[in-house]
Design an enzyme around this catalytic site. Structure first.
Site, short mmCIF file in Angstrom:
data_model
loop_
_atom_site.label_atom_id
_atom_site.label_comp_id
_atom_site.label_asym_id
_atom_site.label_seq_id
_atom_site.Cartn_x
_atom_site.Cartn_y
_atom_site.Cartn_z
N CYS A 21 0.85 -1.21 0.00
CA CYS A 21 0.00 0.00 0.00
C CYS A 21 0.88 1.25 0.00
O CYS A 21 0.57 2.24 -0.68
CB CYS A 21 -0.94 0.01 1.20
N ASP A 44 10.65 -6.68 -8.47
CA ASP A 44 10.90 -7.21 -7.13
C ASP A 44 12.27 -6.74 -6.65
O ASP A 44 13.24 -6.76 -7.41
CB ASP A 44 10.82 -8.74 -7.14
N HIS A 60 -6.16 -2.68 -1.11
CA HIS A 60 -5.57 -3.68 -0.22
C HIS A 60 -6.47 -4.90 -0.12
O HIS A 60 -7.59 -4.83 0.40
CB HIS A 60 -5.33 -3.09 1.17
N ASN A 104 2.01 -16.75 -3.90
CA ASN A 104 2.17 -17.35 -2.58
C ASN A 104 1.02 -16.89 -1.70
O ASN A 104 0.69 -15.70 -1.67
CB ASN A 104 3.50 -16.92 -1.95
N GLY A 110 4.07 -19.73 1.72
CA GLY A 110 5.30 -18.94 1.67
C GLY A 110 5.08 -17.45 1.47
O GLY A 110 5.97 -16.74 1.01
N HIS A 117 -0.35 -10.36 -4.48
CA HIS A 117 0.58 -10.00 -5.56
C HIS A 117 0.87 -11.23 -6.41
O HIS A 117 0.97 -12.34 -5.90
CB HIS A 117 1.89 -9.41 -5.02
P1 5GP Z 1 5.88 -13.23 -1.06
O1 5GP Z 1 6.83 -14.16 -0.36
O2 5GP Z 1 5.00 -12.49 -0.08
O3 5GP Z 1 5.12 -13.90 -2.16
O4 5GP Z 1 6.80 -12.20 -1.82
C1 5GP Z 1 6.98 -10.87 -1.46
C2 5GP Z 1 7.98 -10.30 -2.44
O5 5GP Z 1 8.02 -8.90 -2.26
C3 5GP Z 1 9.41 -10.82 -2.24
O6 5GP Z 1 9.86 -11.42 -3.45
C4 5GP Z 1 10.20 -9.56 -1.88
O7 5GP Z 1 11.49 -9.54 -2.46
C5 5GP Z 1 9.32 -8.44 -2.42
N1 5GP Z 1 9.44 -7.21 -1.67
C6 5GP Z 1 9.34 -7.07 -0.32
N2 5GP Z 1 9.48 -5.77 0.03
C7 5GP Z 1 9.65 -5.08 -1.12
C8 5GP Z 1 9.83 -3.68 -1.40
O8 5GP Z 1 9.86 -2.82 -0.52
N3 5GP Z 1 9.98 -3.34 -2.71
C9 5GP Z 1 9.94 -4.26 -3.71
N4 5GP Z 1 10.10 -3.80 -4.96
N5 5GP Z 1 9.76 -5.57 -3.48
C10 5GP Z 1 9.62 -5.98 -2.20
ZN ZN Z 2 -1.79 -3.31 1.11
#
Ligand code: 5GP
Ligand code: ZN
Length: 130
Positions: A21, A44, A60, A104, A110, A117
Site C-alpha cells: 500500500c 521485485d 488492499h 504465494n 510462503g 501479488h
Molecule cells: P511473497 O513471499 O510475499 O510472495 O513475496 C513478497 C515479495 O516482495 C518478495 O519477493 C520480496 O522480495 C518483495 N518485496 C518485499 N518488500 C519489497 C519492497 O519494498 N519493494 C519491492 N520492490 N519488493 C519488495
Molecule cells: Zn496493502
C-alpha cells in the site's frame, strides 16, 4: 472513470502498515513496470530470476484467500497483463522463452507480504528459487 466493478471489500482501500500500500501511495519508492487506475506492476527488490516483477491491485486485499467474485475481472486483468509486461521487460516469446506466474498464499504458501501479488518470473535459467 473506471468501467470496472467496485470490489465489495472497498471498505479497506489501503492498510497503514502494508508495504505494498505504501508503494502504491508513493511512500516507498519502486521501479514501476506498469500502472493504471486499478493495478501497479513493479520490479521485485530481491529478484529470483533475471526478470522478476510483481503485479498488485491498488486496493488492499490481504491474499488470494480473500478473493471473491467481485475480484474476477481485476484478477483476470492481472493474468492478461503478466504476459504482456513480461515481453515488454525483455522476456523471450512463447514457447522458446515464456515466463512463470506464482502467487504465494498464507504461511504454508510462503507468503511474506500480505497484500495480494502475482510474481512474474522470466529469463534464462537456472533461477535462484523455485
Ligand atoms: P511473497 O513471499 O510475499 O510472495 O513475496 C513478497 C515479495 O516482495 C518478495 O519477493 C520480496 O522480495 C518483495 N518485496 C518485499 N518488500 C519489497 C519492497 O519494498 N519493494 C519491492 N520492490 N519488493 C519488495
Ligand atoms: Zn496493502
Amino acid at each position: 472513470m473506471s468501467t470496472h466493478h467496485t470490489p465489495e471489500s472497498s471498505a479497506h482501500l489501503s492498510e497503514p502498515n502494508c508495504i505494498f500500500c505504501k508503494i502504491v501511495q508513493g511512500q516507498i519508492p519502486s521501479q514501476k513496470v506498469f500502472e493504471d487506475e486499478d493495478l501497479l506492476a513493479f520490479h521485485d527488490i530481491n529478484p529470483w530470476a533475471p526478470i522478476h516483477f510483481l503485479i498488485i491491485p491498488k486496493t488492499h486485499i490481504a491474499s488470494m484467500a480473500q478473493l471473491n467474485p467481485s475480484h474476477e475481472a481485476m484478477m483476470g486483468r492481472i493474468m492478461v497483463k503478466a504476459g504482456e509486461l513480461a515481453l515488454q521487460v525483455g522476456a523471450l516469446p512463447y514457447p522458446e522463452g515464456g515466463f512463470r506466474v506464482v502467487v504465494n498464499t498464507g504461511r504454508h504458501g510462503g507468503q511474506e507480504v500480505h497484500h495480494v501479488h502475482v510474481h512474474v518470473l522470466a529469463g534464462e535459467r537456472p533461477w535462484q528459487k523455485i
